[in-house]
Scaffold this active site. Sequence first.
Site, mmCIF file in Angstrom:
data_model
loop_
_atom_site.group_PDB
_atom_site.id
_atom_site.type_symbol
_atom_site.label_atom_id
_atom_site.label_comp_id
_atom_site.label_asym_id
_atom_site.label_seq_id
_atom_site.Cartn_x
_atom_site.Cartn_y
_atom_site.Cartn_z
ATOM 1 N N PRO A 2 0.835 -1.211 0.000
ATOM 2 C CA PRO A 2 0.000 0.000 0.000
ATOM 3 C C PRO A 2 0.871 1.263 0.000
ATOM 4 O O PRO A 2 1.822 1.360 0.756
ATOM 5 C CB PRO A 2 -0.782 -0.097 1.315
ATOM 6 N N LYS A 54 3.208 6.651 5.000
ATOM 7 C CA LYS A 54 2.369 5.449 4.899
ATOM 8 C C LYS A 54 1.921 4.960 6.282
ATOM 9 O O LYS A 54 1.449 3.840 6.426
ATOM 10 C CB LYS A 54 3.123 4.331 4.186
#
Length: 264
Positions: A2, A54
């Site tokens: 991701p 992130k």
Amino acid sequence: MPELPEVQTIINGLNSKIIEKKICRIAEYRKGTVENSLPNMDYGKVKLVERRGKYIIIKTTADCKIVIHLRMTGKLIFEVDSDKQSKYCRAEIFFSDGSRLIFDDVRTFGKIQIMKKNQAVPAIEELGAEPLSDQLNPEFLSKQLKNRKAPIRNLLLNQNIIAGLGNIYVLEILYRCKIDPRKQADRLSLKQIEKIVGQTKIVLKEAIEKNGTTISDYRSVEDQSGQFQNFLRVYQKKKCKCGTEIKRIKMAGRSTYFCPSCQQ
Ligand SMILES: [Zn+2]
């Protein structure tokens, strides 16, 4: 893995699902997944879920925060059905109303850290500019790239320069800027640097609007795929819109895609 748009999509989902919920218990099913510096503490209610690079940061009404990094394959799935299990469940955050947040992670590199509100997370302190904020501007990036001989693609992946970019978005950004990913960073013109800054913001915003990119296993908190994979122009593509075959090479051990005609 991701990247920023996927993490932001997860955060948007969490902010619509878990705000005001009281955390009653955090369970760890695989040793090393949860690092808890406050084991017997009252975690309070969820106040806000934020992103930095992130990292997912869950802030609560108690003197604590939950810092989550999904790494390669981590997923956060919000579940109200108490019978529903997930295959690679490594930890769970239980809420007082019976709902829970499942941390599913096939490759087990993901981490949940529970710490005091003001406790610093060293890796977060070292992160570079937030790409969607004014921190990322042409002056900042020129300064960071000055005298750097490394290929631009590698430096854009460096989380201590820009936080949140991964391989997929870096390649899309360079493709749209018509810049060869192998180009030595200190040879970029100011105009090219301005383009990189502009396209970084555009690509990330478009991807967030499409709920991120699902190539292998990224899912939103509702366990839905993203859609930005349908809008990628170079990553895992065979042909450029100019007709030239997209070239695939290895850079720092990972696949790099570019158009040898369009990108110089
Ligand atoms: Zn082309």
